[in-house]
Scaffold this motif. Structure first.
Motif, short mmCIF file in Angstrom:
data_model
loop_
_atom_site.label_atom_id
_atom_site.label_comp_id
_atom_site.label_asym_id
_atom_site.label_seq_id
_atom_site.Cartn_x
_atom_site.Cartn_y
_atom_site.Cartn_z
N SER A 60 0.81 -1.22 0.00
CA SER A 60 0.00 0.00 0.00
C SER A 60 0.85 1.27 0.00
O SER A 60 0.34 2.37 -0.22
N VAL A 61 2.16 1.11 0.25
CA VAL A 61 3.06 2.26 0.28
C VAL A 61 3.44 2.63 -1.15
O VAL A 61 3.83 1.76 -1.93
N PRO A 62 3.31 3.89 -1.56
CA PRO A 62 3.63 4.28 -2.94
C PRO A 62 5.05 3.92 -3.33
O PRO A 62 5.98 4.01 -2.53
N LYS A 63 5.21 3.48 -4.57
CA LYS A 63 6.54 3.13 -5.07
C LYS A 63 7.46 4.35 -5.13
O LYS A 63 8.68 4.22 -5.04
N ASN A 64 6.87 5.53 -5.26
CA ASN A 64 7.68 6.76 -5.36
C ASN A 64 7.79 7.47 -4.02
O ASN A 64 7.96 8.69 -3.96
N ILE A 65 7.72 6.73 -2.92
CA ILE A 65 7.71 7.35 -1.60
C ILE A 65 8.99 8.15 -1.35
O ILE A 65 8.98 9.14 -0.62
N SER A 66 10.10 7.76 -1.98
CA SER A 66 11.36 8.50 -1.77
C SER A 66 11.26 9.91 -2.32
O SER A 66 11.99 10.81 -1.90
N GLN A 67 10.35 10.14 -3.27
CA GLN A 67 10.18 11.47 -3.84
C GLN A 67 9.24 12.33 -2.99
O GLN A 67 9.28 13.56 -3.07
N ILE A 68 8.40 11.68 -2.18
CA ILE A 68 7.47 12.42 -1.33
C ILE A 68 8.22 13.15 -0.22
O ILE A 68 7.92 14.28 0.12
N LYS A 69 9.26 12.47 0.34
CA LYS A 69 10.15 13.05 1.35
C LYS A 69 9.41 13.46 2.64
O LYS A 69 9.88 14.29 3.40
N LYS A 70 8.23 12.94 2.84
CA LYS A 70 7.48 13.18 4.08
C LYS A 70 6.93 11.86 4.56
O LYS A 70 6.82 10.90 3.80
N SER A 71 6.56 11.83 5.84
CA SER A 71 5.93 10.62 6.35
C SER A 71 4.51 10.53 5.83
O SER A 71 3.84 11.55 5.65
N ILE A 72 4.07 9.30 5.58
CA ILE A 72 2.69 9.09 5.15
C ILE A 72 1.99 8.19 6.17
O ILE A 72 2.64 7.44 6.90
N LYS A 73 0.69 8.29 6.21
CA LYS A 73 -0.08 7.51 7.16
C LYS A 73 -0.65 6.26 6.49
O LYS A 73 -1.13 6.32 5.38
N ARG A 74 -0.53 5.14 7.19
CA ARG A 74 -1.19 3.91 6.76
C ARG A 74 -1.74 3.21 8.00
O ARG A 74 -1.21 3.37 9.10
N ILE A 75 -2.82 2.47 7.83
CA ILE A 75 -3.43 1.73 8.93
C ILE A 75 -3.02 0.27 8.83
O ILE A 75 -3.15 -0.36 7.77
N TYR A 76 -2.48 -0.27 9.93
CA TYR A 76 -2.09 -1.67 9.97
C TYR A 76 -3.17 -2.45 10.70
O TYR A 76 -3.50 -2.15 11.85
N HIS A 77 -3.73 -3.46 10.03
CA HIS A 77 -4.79 -4.27 10.61
C HIS A 77 -4.18 -5.54 11.21
O HIS A 77 -3.61 -6.36 10.48
N ALA A 78 -4.29 -5.70 12.51
CA ALA A 78 -3.69 -6.86 13.16
C ALA A 78 -4.49 -7.26 14.39
O ALA A 78 -4.72 -6.45 15.28
N LYS A 79 -4.95 -8.52 14.40
CA LYS A 79 -5.63 -9.10 15.57
C LYS A 79 -6.75 -8.19 16.08
O LYS A 79 -6.80 -7.81 17.24
N ASN A 80 -7.63 -7.84 15.17
CA ASN A 80 -8.79 -7.00 15.48
C ASN A 80 -8.41 -5.61 15.98
O ASN A 80 -9.20 -4.93 16.63
N GLN A 81 -7.17 -5.19 15.69
CA GLN A 81 -6.71 -3.87 16.07
C GLN A 81 -6.34 -3.10 14.80
O GLN A 81 -5.71 -3.64 13.90
N ASP A 82 -6.77 -1.85 14.73
CA ASP A 82 -6.36 -0.96 13.64
C ASP A 82 -5.36 0.04 14.21
O ASP A 82 -5.71 0.86 15.06
N VAL A 83 -4.12 -0.06 13.76
CA VAL A 83 -3.05 0.77 14.31
C VAL A 83 -2.60 1.78 13.27
O VAL A 83 -2.28 1.42 12.13
N LYS A 84 -2.58 3.04 13.69
CA LYS A 84 -2.12 4.10 12.79
C LYS A 84 -0.59 4.09 12.76
O LYS A 84 0.06 4.09 13.81
N CYS A 85 -0.03 4.04 11.56
CA CYS A 85 1.43 4.04 11.39
C CYS A 85 1.84 5.22 10.52
O CYS A 85 1.13 5.58 9.57
N ARG A 86 2.96 5.82 10.88
CA ARG A 86 3.57 6.87 10.05
C ARG A 86 4.84 6.28 9.43
O ARG A 86 5.70 5.76 10.14
#
Length: 564
Positions: free
Chosen positions: A210-236
């Motif tokens: 789900s992380v963009p292939k061009n993330i090195s060009q964004i140069k900023k942190s992006i948010k993604r949600i990690y789904h694990a064991k009925n928990q939704d964890v916000k990741c930067r």
């Protein structure tokens, strides 16, 4: 320090009103930006005030709600909508959600242009950067000092985690774990959701894809949600990159508190320091690898002749000079590398693929019929199989079976890459290992000569071809072929028959007509008819042992000359 409350008092943009989210009225504004792209969330930072005409979400309540939620989670200062362009009034669903999240929702009078508002606010906000810059410089110095003192990723990770008060993970470019730091206040411990084994994958493929292939060009942190064991964890997620080459990733397990503007700047500082650490680690590893490879190069080319030197160097590099060894070589041909214009990028990518191959070989080493030593050299993976003195000698079939399992695993795990695995013969002394290495290469060369699309072969599978190809000139091979099988080959070319294939199958199945016919999916009588026609064309009865040998040699020469 400019806040939303201060913004409402600026005379030069008089008439701006707060419609919802008043609990965020003390939010600090560090910069102003325009949001007119629904996919811009990965590019935003905390403490940004976003301006919009509302065009992108004017007819989309779902996007309206998403924008409010995303901006609140990023800790943006607020959202200011220019009125009477696409909205006469702000939708109630946006107002309700802004109140719920405490995100200031502002209405800008129609007469102000967005560019003018940006200029006014930036001028007012510029004074606060002195303090922020001093804090940022202090943090940079602290991280840089850790790097200079050799503190490594462990101390850098601890310092970063303590500063932003959230768990932190450092990963390599393949998303394998380098370092993880937990915090006591974490309500969702890392170990409860992730497998924290160093140099192994941590997150699911779905998450990393789900992380963009061009993330090195964004140069900023992006948010993604990690789904694990009925928990939704916000990741930067922030790339560790230099000149668009990704050395790895920093992932913040954002479960303790939201990140502020200073935290995001610290993350970017940490990314630079981690990149330096990764570059340094790679340089050290390359020096060690060079020393090791020099030894193996000398061993595999037969340059080490002294028994005493061989024993000393083998002990140093993890080989047992008393073992019987033989060599496997895996030739790697990544299809995608041909599309990469930059030679340095190609080299890094090839190294990355080679390292994955070595890891996979060691993963499968438990199935090997002997002790495995594996390393890579350019686009070749070299495997040395050592035979313990208390075990029976490794048979050719055992070696080929292990190589076949490796081939299947490589083809499954590493896509768009051709693999050729050549196996040399085993020799009694390690001083003769260079012969096995040379034979493994020769097996690969002959496989490639026959236009194989990736395969496994032992040198003995091609020993006759090796003898013919290495000792006889092509013109002499051509002459031998034409004298023995020229009429048959010309008949196939002229009339579209398959007598050459029929004859090859005849010998392949030890002159068993029934088995050969079955392999060609034709009736037995049809196969007998073809053999009779072959005898007629060649003017041979295919019973004389000398004739049979010459015909079989001619068939093999035909394959070398691509006349099969």
């Amino acid at each position: 320090m400019l806040t939303i409350k201060d913004l409402l008092q600026i005379k030069s943009i008089e008439g701006i009103k707060i419609i919802a989210g008043e609990q965020g009225i003390d939010n600090v504004i560090s910069i102003v930006n325009i949001i007119e792209n629904p996919d811009a969330f990965d590019w935003l930072s905390s403490n940004e005030l976003l301006l919009s005409t509302g065009y992108i979400f004017k007819d989309n309540p779902e996007l309206q709600n998403k924008i409010i939620k995303e901006l609140a989670e990023i800790n943006c200062s607020g959202l200011c909508i220019k009125m009477q362009r696409y909205f006469d009034q702000i939708p109630q669903n946006m107002i309700d959600l802004a109140n719920q999240y405490g995100l200031p929702l502002l209405a800008l009078p129609f007469e102000y242009t967005l560019s003018k508002v940006i200029a006014i606010i930036n001028e007012k906000a510029s004074g606060r950067y002195d303090l922020l810059n001093r804090k940022t410089l202090d943090m940079h110095n602290a991280l840089f000092r850790i790097a200079l003192e050799g503190g490594g990723l462990d101390r850098i990770s601890s310092e970063l985690s303590e500063t932003i008060n959230n768990p932190v993970l450092f990963l390599d470019r393949d998303w394998h774990l380098l370092q993880a730091t937990e915090v006591a206040e974490n309500p969702i411990p890392l170990a409860s959701c992730l497998t924290l084994n160093k140099n192994r994958p941590v997150f699911t493929r779905e998450f990393t894809d789900s992380v963009p292939k061009n993330i090195s060009q964004i140069k900023k942190s992006i948010k993604r949600i990690y789904h694990a064991k009925n928990q939704d964890v916000k990741c930067r997620i922030l790339p560790v990159a230099v000149a668009n080459y990704i050395y790895g990733y920093i992932v913040v397990w954002q479960t303790v508190r939201e990140l502020n503007e200073f935290d995001y700047i610290v993350l970017e500082q940490a990314s630079t320091i981690v990149a330096l650490e990764r570059i340094k680690a790679r340089e050290i590893e390359e020096v060690k690898l060079k020393i090791r490879q020099d030894f193996f190069d000398d061993l595999l080319t037969g340059k080490i002749t002294s028994a005493e030197s061989i024993q000393t160097l083998c002990d140093l590099h993890g080989l047992n000079s008393a073992y019987t060894y033989f060599c496997m070589v895996i030739n790697i041909e990544p299809v995608e590398l041909e599309e990469m214009a930059d030679m340095v990028d190609r080299k890094y990518e090839l190294d990355r693929i080679a390292k994955k191959c070595v890891d996979l070989v060691y993963d499968y080493s438990g199935k090997a019929p002997g002790e495995v030593t594996c390393f890579y050299r350019n686009n070749r993976i070299i495997i040395l199989l050592g035979q313990h003195e208390h075990r029976p000698l490794i048979s050719v079939s055992e070696a080929k079976q292990f190589a076949g399992e490796l081939y299947s695993a490589l083809a499954e795990k590493i896509k768009k890459t051709l693999f050729f695995i050549g196996i040399g013969r085993s020799y009694k002394t390690i001083a003769s290992l260079h012969k096995s290495f040379s034979e493994a290469h020769e097996a690969i060369r002959l496989m490639q000569r026959f236009n194989s699309k990736g395969a496994v072969s032992h040198f003995e599978d091609y020993s006759v071809y090796h003898f013919l190809d290495s000792n006889i000139k092509d013109s002499e091979l051509e002459d031998f072929f034409l004298k023995r099988l020229g009429k048959l080959y010309e008949h196939d070319q002229q009339f579209g028959t398959s007598f050459m294939v029929t004859l090859d199958q005849y010998f392949l199945h030890n002159q068993n007509v029934s088995e050969a016919a079955k392999a060609m999916f034709i009736h037995r009588n049809t196969f007998i008819y073809r053999i009779e026609k072959i005898k007629e064309l060649l003017n041979m009865d295919l019973k004389n042992s000398e004739e049979l040998l010459q015909i079989q040699l001619a068939l093999k020469i035909g394959k070398l000359l691509h006349k099969d």
